[in-house]
Motif scaffolding. Structure first.
Motif, PDB file in Angstrom:
ATOM      1  N   LEU A   4       0.611  -1.382  -0.085  1.00 24.99           N
ATOM      2  CA  LEU A   4       0.049  -0.040  -0.114  1.00 24.99           C
ATOM      3  C   LEU A   4       0.904   1.123  -0.048  1.00 24.99           C
ATOM      4  CD1 LEU A   4      -2.680  -0.950   2.556  1.00 24.99           C
ATOM      5  CD2 LEU A   4      -3.028  -0.482  -0.132  1.00 24.99           C
ATOM      6  N   ILE A   5       1.806   1.338   0.804  1.00 20.46           N
ATOM      7  CA  ILE A   5       2.782   2.543   0.847  1.00 20.46           C
ATOM      8  C   ILE A   5       3.586   2.540  -0.532  1.00 20.46           C
ATOM      9  CG2 ILE A   5       4.831   3.275   1.992  1.00 20.46           C
ATOM     10  CD1 ILE A   5       4.240   1.855   4.267  1.00 20.46           C
ATOM     11  N   VAL A   6       3.944   1.483  -1.197  1.00 20.45           N
ATOM     12  CA  VAL A   6       4.676   1.541  -2.490  1.00 20.45           C
ATOM     13  C   VAL A   6       3.647   1.937  -3.594  1.00 20.45           C
ATOM     14  CG1 VAL A   6       5.687   0.381  -4.181  1.00 20.45           C
ATOM     15  CG2 VAL A   6       6.356   0.004  -1.985  1.00 20.45           C
ATOM     16  N   TYR A   7       2.398   1.698  -3.344  1.00 23.06           N
ATOM     17  CA  TYR A   7       1.656   2.047  -4.429  1.00 23.06           C
ATOM     18  C   TYR A   7       1.005   3.463  -4.275  1.00 23.06           C
ATOM     19  CZ  TYR A   7      -3.395   2.181  -6.398  1.00 23.06           C
ATOM     20  OH  TYR A   7      -4.474   2.278  -7.281  1.00 23.06           O
ATOM     21  N   PHE A   8       1.146   4.084  -3.090  1.00 21.35           N
ATOM     22  CA  PHE A   8       0.632   5.487  -2.989  1.00 21.35           C
ATOM     23  C   PHE A   8       1.958   6.211  -3.258  1.00 21.35           C
ATOM     24  CE2 PHE A   8       0.959   9.305  -0.362  1.00 21.35           C
ATOM     25  CZ  PHE A   8      -0.279   9.756  -0.601  1.00 21.35           C
ATOM     26  N   ILE A   9       3.031   5.892  -3.040  1.00 22.49           N
ATOM     27  CA  ILE A   9       4.328   6.310  -3.597  1.00 22.49           C
ATOM     28  C   ILE A   9       4.196   6.585  -5.163  1.00 22.49           C
ATOM     29  CG2 ILE A   9       6.807   6.337  -3.890  1.00 22.49           C
ATOM     30  CD1 ILE A   9       6.772   5.134  -0.991  1.00 22.49           C
ATOM     31  N   GLY A  10       3.986   5.382  -5.905  1.00 20.55           N
ATOM     32  CA  GLY A  10       3.529   5.388  -7.203  1.00 20.55           C
ATOM     33  C   GLY A  10       2.491   6.306  -7.645  1.00 20.55           C
ATOM     34  N   VAL A  11       1.245   6.475  -6.936  1.00 10.81           N
ATOM     35  CA  VAL A  11       0.282   7.368  -7.256  1.00 10.81           C
ATOM     36  C   VAL A  11       0.812   8.894  -7.255  1.00 10.81           C
ATOM     37  CG1 VAL A  11      -1.740   8.337  -6.416  1.00 10.81           C
ATOM     38  CG2 VAL A  11      -1.669   6.075  -6.547  1.00 10.81           C
ATOM     39  N   VAL A  12       1.499   9.263  -6.461  1.00 11.81           N
ATOM     40  CA  VAL A  12       2.005  10.646  -6.244  1.00 11.81           C
ATOM     41  C   VAL A  12       3.203  10.847  -7.410  1.00 11.81           C
ATOM     42  CG1 VAL A  12       3.576  12.218  -4.627  1.00 11.81           C
ATOM     43  CG2 VAL A  12       1.699  10.516  -3.650  1.00 11.81           C
ATOM     44  N   ILE A  13       4.030   9.836  -7.635  1.00 10.87           N
ATOM     45  CA  ILE A  13       5.157   9.838  -8.551  1.00 10.87           C
ATOM     46  C   ILE A  13       4.303  10.275  -9.928  1.00 10.87           C
ATOM     47  CG2 ILE A  13       6.810   8.943 -10.097  1.00 10.87           C
ATOM     48  CD1 ILE A  13       7.996   7.459  -7.190  1.00 10.87           C
ATOM     49  N   LEU A  14       3.385   9.444 -10.327  1.00  7.11           N
ATOM     50  CA  LEU A  14       2.846   9.405 -11.543  1.00  7.11           C
ATOM     51  C   LEU A  14       2.181  10.957 -11.682  1.00  7.11           C
ATOM     52  CD1 LEU A  14       1.770   8.007 -14.233  1.00  7.11           C
ATOM     53  CD2 LEU A  14      -0.208   7.014 -12.783  1.00  7.11           C
ATOM     54  N   ALA A  15       1.301  11.165 -10.709  1.00  8.03           N
ATOM     55  CA  ALA A  15       0.596  12.585 -10.763  1.00  8.03           C
ATOM     56  C   ALA A  15       1.618  13.433 -10.819  1.00  8.03           C
ATOM     57  CB  ALA A  15      -0.299  12.680  -9.485  1.00  8.03           C
ATOM     58  N   THR A  16       2.624  13.463 -10.138  1.00  5.35           N
ATOM     59  CA  THR A  16       3.822  14.752 -10.602  1.00  5.35           C
ATOM     60  C   THR A  16       4.179  14.628 -11.794  1.00  5.35           C
ATOM     61  OG1 THR A  16       4.328  14.202  -8.269  1.00  5.35           O
ATOM     62  CG2 THR A  16       5.808  15.578  -9.555  1.00  5.35           C
ATOM     63  N   GLY A  17       4.290  13.436 -12.415  1.00  2.00           N
ATOM     64  CA  GLY A  17       5.173  13.451 -13.685  1.00  2.00           C
ATOM     65  C   GLY A  17       4.201  13.817 -14.829  1.00  2.00           C
ATOM     66  N   LEU A  18       2.871  13.277 -14.685  1.00  2.00           N
ATOM     67  CA  LEU A  18       1.751  13.866 -15.807  1.00  2.00           C
ATOM     68  C   LEU A  18       1.447  15.508 -15.630  1.00  2.00           C
ATOM     69  CD1 LEU A  18      -0.958  10.972 -15.247  1.00  2.00           C
ATOM     70  CD2 LEU A  18       0.775  11.512 -17.401  1.00  2.00           C
ATOM     71  N   THR A  19       1.624  15.822 -14.542  1.00  2.00           N
ATOM     72  CA  THR A  19       1.453  17.283 -14.190  1.00  2.00           C
ATOM     73  C   THR A  19       2.693  18.094 -14.783  1.00  2.00           C
ATOM     74  OG1 THR A  19       0.256  17.087 -12.429  1.00  2.00           O
ATOM     75  CG2 THR A  19       1.097  19.272 -12.608  1.00  2.00           C
ATOM     76  N   LEU A  20       3.917  17.655 -14.641  1.00  3.03           N
ATOM     77  CA  LEU A  20       4.851  18.436 -14.999  1.00  3.03           C
ATOM     78  C   LEU A  20       5.201  18.393 -16.262  1.00  3.03           C
ATOM     79  CD1 LEU A  20       8.082  16.974 -12.980  1.00  3.03           C
ATOM     80  CD2 LEU A  20       7.522  19.343 -13.253  1.00  3.03           C
ATOM     81  N   ASN A  21       4.457  17.350 -17.267  1.00  4.11           N
ATOM     82  CA  ASN A  21       4.522  17.155 -18.737  1.00  4.11           C
ATOM     83  C   ASN A  21       3.391  18.435 -19.309  1.00  4.11           C
ATOM     84  OD1 ASN A  21       4.484  16.206 -21.386  1.00  4.11           O
ATOM     85  ND2 ASN A  21       4.933  14.028 -20.522  1.00  4.11           N
TER      86      ASN A  21
END
Length: 206
Positions: A4-21
């Motif tokens: 769950l922790i790794v999953y949440f980290i993945g969510v934050v990383i993905l949202a950050t990446g898409l927004t940066l794009n």
């Protein structure tokens, strides 16, 4: 709990990446370019349009998983995730500065970071085998259906999204909206990042 922790980290990383794009000023990520073009053309909230867009992905996944009742139920769990994830998009859109007026070199640097983060975030979430982001869930569903690897399928889906976005822009505004050099680079780059990440991941867990 670790998953769950790794999953949440993945969510934050993905949202950050898409927004940066979207903030790099070189064109948005192909997978969300359709939603972005609609939000820009009709002046609608990007997160809300993305939620509708993701709902269509979920519906497609359910159709592709016909005959697999358990998987279809798991697909439905992506809907509440989509609500949470698109709120993250709105939050990061507010917090992350716009680099549209920066130098081309800075834009490329931001784009590179966006591509790496998007690929890592997507792969991290998929590897937890929990609820995927619909943008990645649709890729996995198609990959399983056509018996191809996720990296290759990601490139194909991105290309299709890019074509749809171009058609929407030309039809509604007679111009291309949300698509630029960064979109093309991301179309190739994100899939390759996922492929490399998955290759390294498989070696580590062996």
């Amino acid at each position: 709990m670790k998953r769950l922790i790794v999953y949440f980290i993945g969510v934050v990383i993905l949202a950050t990446g898409l927004t940066l794009n979207t903030k790099a000023g070189l064109g948005v990520s192909p997978i969300i370019s359709v939603a972005y073009s609609f939000s820009e053309i009709f002046k609608l909230n990007f997160g809300d349009i993305t939620l509708i867009y993701y709902s269509l992905f979920i519906l497609t996944e359910i159709i592709l998983h016909h005959g697999n009742r358990k998987q279809q139920i798991l697909d439905l769990f992506q809907l509440p995730f989509s609500i949470v994830f698109t709120r993250f998009l709105n939050l990061f859109t507010y917090l992350i500065p716009d680099y549209g007026n920066s130098t081309f070199l800075i834009k490329l640097f931001v784009l590179f970071g966006a591509i790496v983060l998007t690929g890592i975030g997507a792969a991290t979430m998929l590897n937890t085998n929990l609820i995927p982001n619909p943008g990645d869930g649709i890729v996995k569903a198609i990959a399983d259906t056509i018996k191809k690897d996720i990296g290759f399928t990601k490139n194909c889906v991105d290309f299709i999204c890019l074509c749809i976005t171009v058609i929407i822009g030309l039809t509604l505004t007679h111009s291309i909206v949300g698509v630029g050099l960064g979109t093309v680079i991301a179309m190739i780059g994100v899939g390759r990042v996922i492929a490399v990440y998955q290759s390294i991941y498989k070696r580590i867990i062996k």
